[in-house]
Design an enzyme around this catalytic site. Structure first.
Site, short mmCIF file in Angstrom:
data_model
loop_
_atom_site.label_atom_id
_atom_site.label_comp_id
_atom_site.label_asym_id
_atom_site.label_seq_id
_atom_site.Cartn_x
_atom_site.Cartn_y
_atom_site.Cartn_z
CG HIS A 1 -3.11 9.39 0.24
ND1 HIS A 1 -3.73 10.28 1.10
CD2 HIS A 1 -3.94 8.33 0.11
CE1 HIS A 1 -4.88 9.76 1.49
NE2 HIS A 1 -5.04 8.59 0.90
CG HIS B 1 -1.82 1.10 1.39
ND1 HIS B 1 -1.80 1.97 2.45
CD2 HIS B 1 -2.83 1.51 0.58
CE1 HIS B 1 -2.76 2.86 2.31
NE2 HIS B 1 -3.41 2.61 1.18
O1 G3P Z 1 -6.70 1.79 -2.41
C1 G3P Z 1 -6.84 1.44 -1.09
C2 G3P Z 1 -6.65 2.61 -0.16
O2 G3P Z 1 -5.43 3.21 -0.47
C3 G3P Z 1 -7.74 3.62 -0.21
O3 G3P Z 1 -7.63 4.61 0.75
O4 G3P Z 1 -7.06 6.83 1.58
O5 G3P Z 1 -5.34 5.04 1.61
O6 G3P Z 1 -6.04 6.07 -0.54
P1 G3P Z 1 -6.47 5.68 0.85
CA CA Z 2 -4.91 4.74 -2.09
#
Ligand code: G3P
Ligand code: CA
Length: 251
Positions: A56, A14
């Site tokens: 992000h 992630h």
């Molecule tokens: O794609 C999964 C996750 O990354 C979604 O939430 O806020 O971490 O981008 P966020």
């Molecule tokens: Ca994400």
């Protein structure tokens, strides 16, 4: 791209291996590759001069030494800031472009989950720009598209009918598997807590959907994901998830 499921979970880092290295940087993506993760998840936004960058937040304040909106800076300006997320020992980290990350992954056989961040800023033409960039790198078969903006999910399907599209959501909506199937999605991208519902996985399967879950960081959650048969573990700690999946495969 068609189904990605293979009987045990795929592990995607992630924002890279962001439990260890600055999120959404080349260092984080390279670390995930070194750990032999099956791929990474990343977030895409657009600069003032229309370039696709991997970050992000809509603002650069949290992860860099700069300030302000991504949309108000040119790529050249953004490249001057240090995106080391204020983490010790990582020195200077440039903001990566999507182009640079696709180049890093090209030919590796790994997956990239590109989350198109179109749910706060309406970046003109971002969906088409992302798809065109993926095509330029001939990475269509290695990309999972996702977005919290489901209009964007529909646009992806429109521009590339063969694309693999996941619908992100975190609020407690009803009938989501049915809704995603009706909108021709390939996968649910739920927040972890949806797995607490024992009917969640059967319902996803009944609707022919894969289940790519975020963000699974604790070992017991990874074990639960394996037992329930989720398609993908999206985690800040890919090494940890790979160990759990390996153990699950042996039992
Ligand atoms: O794609 C999964 C996750 O990354 C979604 O939430 O806020 O971490 O981008 P966020
Ligand atoms: Ca994400």
């Amino acid at each position: 791209m068609h189904k990605i499921g293979r009987g045990y979970p795929i592990v995607l880092g992630h924002r890279g291996a962001s439990g260890y290295a600055p999120e959404n940087t080349m260092k984080s993506f390279k670390l995930a590759l070194d750990m032999d993760a099956d791929g990474v998840e990343l977030d895409v936004q657009m600069t003032y001069d229309g370039k696709l960058v991997v970050i992000h937040d809509e603002l650069i304040d949290r992860t860099s030494n700069g300030k302000g909106w991504v949309k108000d800076h040119t790529l050249e300006e953004l490249k001057e800031f240090n995106f080391n997320n204020h983490m010790e020992g990582y020195g200077f980290c440039e903001i990566p472009t999507l182009d640079e990350v696709l180049e890093l992954f090209r030919g590796t056989g790994k997956l990239i989950n590109i989350e198109i961040k179109s749910n706060i800023i309406n970046y003109p033409g971002i969906t088409k720009a992302v798809i065109d960039m993926v095509r330029e790198h001939d990475m269509q078969d290695h990309v999972i598209y996702s977005s919290f903006n489901h209009q964007t999910c529909l646009e992806v399907e429109e521009y590339d009918p063969d694309a693999y599209v996941g619908f992100l959501y975190e609020d407690g909506f009803l009938n989501v598997p049915e809704y995603v199937r009706q909108n021709h999605g390939d996968a649910l991208h739920p927040a972890l807590y949806f797995l607490l519902d024992p009917l969640y996985m059967p319902r996803a399967r009944k609707n022919g959907l894969e289940v790519n879950v975020w963000t699974i960081n604790e070992e017991y959650q990874m074990e639960l994901g394996c037992k329930l048969g989720i398609t993908t573990i999206i985690t800040n700690y890919p090494d940890r998830a790979l160990r759990i999946v390996e153990k699950y495969k042996k039992n």
